[in-house]
Design a protein around this motif. Structure first.
Motif, short mmCIF file in Angstrom:
data_model
loop_
_atom_site.label_atom_id
_atom_site.label_comp_id
_atom_site.label_asym_id
_atom_site.label_seq_id
_atom_site.Cartn_x
_atom_site.Cartn_y
_atom_site.Cartn_z
N VAL A 134 -9.74 -61.75 49.71
CA VAL A 134 -8.34 -61.33 49.69
C VAL A 134 -7.83 -61.09 51.11
O VAL A 134 -6.69 -61.47 51.46
N CYS A 135 -8.65 -60.46 51.94
CA CYS A 135 -8.24 -60.20 53.32
C CYS A 135 -8.03 -61.50 54.09
O CYS A 135 -7.03 -61.67 54.81
N PHE A 136 -8.96 -62.43 53.96
CA PHE A 136 -8.81 -63.72 54.63
C PHE A 136 -7.60 -64.48 54.10
O PHE A 136 -6.88 -65.14 54.86
N ALA A 137 -7.39 -64.42 52.78
CA ALA A 137 -6.24 -65.13 52.20
C ALA A 137 -4.93 -64.61 52.77
O ALA A 137 -4.03 -65.39 53.11
N THR A 138 -4.83 -63.30 52.88
CA THR A 138 -3.59 -62.71 53.41
C THR A 138 -3.41 -63.05 54.88
O THR A 138 -2.31 -63.44 55.32
N CYS A 139 -4.48 -62.93 55.65
CA CYS A 139 -4.38 -63.16 57.10
C CYS A 139 -4.10 -64.63 57.42
O CYS A 139 -3.22 -64.95 58.24
N LEU A 145 -17.30 -57.21 61.28
CA LEU A 145 -17.57 -58.64 61.15
C LEU A 145 -16.35 -59.38 60.60
O LEU A 145 -16.06 -60.51 61.01
N LEU A 146 -15.64 -58.72 59.68
CA LEU A 146 -14.48 -59.36 59.08
C LEU A 146 -13.43 -59.70 60.13
O LEU A 146 -12.90 -60.81 60.18
N PHE A 147 -13.13 -58.74 61.01
CA PHE A 147 -12.09 -58.97 62.01
C PHE A 147 -12.56 -59.96 63.07
O PHE A 147 -11.78 -60.80 63.53
N SER A 148 -13.83 -59.88 63.45
CA SER A 148 -14.32 -60.84 64.43
C SER A 148 -14.33 -62.26 63.85
O SER A 148 -13.99 -63.23 64.53
N SER A 149 -14.71 -62.37 62.56
CA SER A 149 -14.70 -63.68 61.92
C SER A 149 -13.29 -64.22 61.79
O SER A 149 -13.05 -65.42 61.90
N PHE A 150 -12.34 -63.31 61.57
CA PHE A 150 -10.95 -63.74 61.45
C PHE A 150 -10.45 -64.34 62.77
O PHE A 150 -9.76 -65.36 62.79
N SER A 179 -14.33 -69.33 54.99
CA SER A 179 -14.44 -68.21 55.92
C SER A 179 -15.08 -67.00 55.25
O SER A 179 -15.89 -66.29 55.86
N SER A 180 -14.74 -66.75 53.99
CA SER A 180 -15.34 -65.64 53.26
C SER A 180 -16.84 -65.85 53.08
O SER A 180 -17.63 -64.92 53.22
N PHE A 181 -17.21 -67.09 52.78
CA PHE A 181 -18.64 -67.40 52.61
C PHE A 181 -19.40 -67.22 53.92
O PHE A 181 -20.49 -66.64 53.95
N VAL A 182 -18.84 -67.73 55.01
CA VAL A 182 -19.46 -67.57 56.32
C VAL A 182 -19.62 -66.09 56.66
O VAL A 182 -20.63 -65.65 57.22
#
Length: 528
Positions: free
Chosen positions: A189-194, A248-253, A342-345
């Motif tokens: 959900v976070c990746f989808a929104t961003c 990790l979420l923000f760095s991956s984003f 991206s979520s899987f990674v």
């Protein structure tokens, strides 16, 4: 007509593969089944679905009540035998092929490619083992795939308030089903929104999907917060894992934005780095060290024979990365694909970054459950964006790699290979013999058993069973299943194993008294 027959065959395989352990051995796969069965029968006897127990292991599983409610409903309404009731979970997991097919069909606009991608999803080795396992995560798989399908509708511009209502129900199902799938959904959900926000800010024509995605994110996060407040005990594990995921979420984003940036001045096309397929080589070199026992500190890591299946996973992994490298463009469908990838990674990196212990292994196993949907999405893009001649080559390579991985799954759930987790399977005779013996176990003497035995005895009402340690044996009764002496014993939290021969030699069964010896269960008395 051929397309209809092919689609029917793929769905039939998707439903059949998870049922193989039951069809061959007559019993469910994995010990979690008996914990949830006990909670279901407690709910039937008390009239209330329990959420707390004196025993922490039961409380943890009761805090995720989706599978417990499912078992309770089926037993009350249908009145089936316990063994048949357990198979509704693999059957429900097999149904996840339907929403996945709808997603890949929406991306490829090609029925043949969609059928082929769904077939790869159904036969992938991790997926076969996962869907065969009777546990709360498997019961939630259909909910997760339907959840991401509804998100695909949002990305495709097919938005309505009815979809938001469905998303609310699916969010509740996820957050009552399993903590790790809930966490993956939160990352998604976070990746989808961003990523949709990034695409929305580009100077081009836009539809109204971004506001709907924001609303859907608010719905899921609201349900997530309420779940954490009212059933906080089941979220203890999520809190621990979240400490890794947040940074990790923000760095991956940030990395994802760099990888998927749009060249808005020219063609509005996102370009992946040319070296992106080489990233999979690094991942599989690391996987080699993990599987060969050179990274994680475990009692008995798999031997080199398990490495036979690495080339198959390398092949489909490489082609999957190659497929995602072709997910170019700022259109909503490609943004959706990059969101899932991206979520899987993110979850894969988090599992490796956790640490070199049993929790690290646990996270790697949980992250691997998302490999099959990722492979299906990647193969869809790969085949949809290549010429007919190259497409045939890619199809052959994907089939070859998937069949090798399918062999690993069959070796686990059917042939019960302990090096691949196969000792989690039960024989039907073990269940019946343990049920008969449990009537004579009154708790007056100490009882020891492996993880498989302890959960089965707990289902039959024998709760005071101590875990089995690989070294050092005190006096008491030792219950050994056929799965144990043929394969081995799970120890600790159930993600490490030792061979049956090693344990029985350490126990020195020749000097023990034989209390019971059946075709599927043996009980020894260890003298002081």
């Amino acid at each position: 007509m051929k397309r209809v027959s092919g689609l029917f065959l793929v769905f039939f395989i998707s439903f059949l593969a998870p049922l193989l352990p039951f069809l061959i051995h007559g019993a469910p796969f994995i010990s979690d089944c008996w914990i949830h069965m006990k909670i279901a029968f407690d709910a039937i006897s008390s009239g209330i679905l329990p959420l707390e127990y004196n025993y922490s292991g039961l409380t943890y599983n009761a805090q995720w009540p989706l599978i417990n409610a499912l078992f309770t409903f089926i037993i009350l309404i249908c009145g089936f035998n316990v063994l048949y009731v357990s198979q509704f979970v693999p059957l429900l997991a097999g149904l996840s092929a339907i929403p996945l097919y709808l997603v890949v069909k929406g991306i490829s606009k090609n029925v043949k490619i969609s059928i082929f991608a769904t077939l790869l999803y159904s036969l992938e080795g991790f997926h076969v083992v996962f869907t065969s396992s009777v546990m709360k995560e498997t019961a939630t798989l259909y909910v997760l795939i339907t959840f991401v399908f509804v998100y695909f509708l949002f990305f495709s511009g097919r938005t309505s308030w009815k979809h938001l209502a469905v998303l609310l129900l699916l969010s509740c199902g996820l957050l009552l089903g399993h903590h790790y799938l809930s966490l993956f959904a939160l990352v998604f959900v976070c990746f989808a929104t961003c990523l949709s926000a990034w695409s929305y800010l580009q100077p081009r024509e836009h539809d109204d999907t971004f506001p709907w995605l924001v609303l859907s994110a608010l719905i899921f996060i609201s349900v997530f917060t309420l779940r954490a407040i009212f059933l906080w005990e089941g979220f203890i594990t999520i809190y621990d894992i979240a400490y890794i995921f947040v940074p990790l979420l923000f760095s991956s984003f940030i990395i994802t934005l760099w990888v998927s940036r749009c060249c808005v001045r020219k063609s509005h096309v996102s370009r992946f780095p040319k070296f992106s397929p080489l990233l999979v080589i690094i991942a599989f070199i690391l996987s080699y060290f993990v599987i060969s026992g050179r990274v994680y500190f475990v009692v008995s890591p798999p031997s080199r024979s398990a490495l036979f299946f690495i080339p198959g996973y390398f092949l489909i992994g490489f082609l999957s990365v190659l497929g995602f490298s072709r997910a170019s463009g700022c259109n909503s469908e490609m943004v959706y694909v990059r969101t899932y990838f991206s979520s899987f990674v993110c979850v894969i990196f988090a599992s490796f970054l956790w640490g070199f212990d049993e929790i690290g292994i646990w996270l790697v196993v949980k992250a691997s459950h998302h490999f099959a949907p990722v492979m299906a999405l990647a193969s869809t893009i790969l085949l949809a964006r290549t010429s007919e001649r190259i497409k045939r080559v890619f199809c052959l390579l994907l089939i070859l790699g998937t069949l090798v991985s399918f062999g690993a799954g069959i070796r686990c759930i059917v042939f019960k290979d302990p090096e691949l987790g196969g000792i989690a399977a039960y024989y039907s005779g073990e269940i019946f013999e343990i049920g008969s013996l449990s009537r004579f176990m009154d708790g007056s003497s100490k009882i020891y058993g492996g993880v498989q035995c302890r959960t089965l005895l707990m289902f039959y009402g024998v709760s005071d069973v101590s875990g089995l340690q690989p070294f050092g044996f005190d006096s008491g009764f030792y219950v050994v299943l056929r799965s144990n002496w043929e394969g081995g014993f799970f120890v600790g939290g159930g993600y490490q194993w030792v061979s049956g021969e090693f344990v029985l030699n350490e126990l020195n069964v020749d000097s023990c008294g034989v209390v019971f010896s059946g075709g599927y269960v043996q009980v020894f008395w260890k003298f002081e």
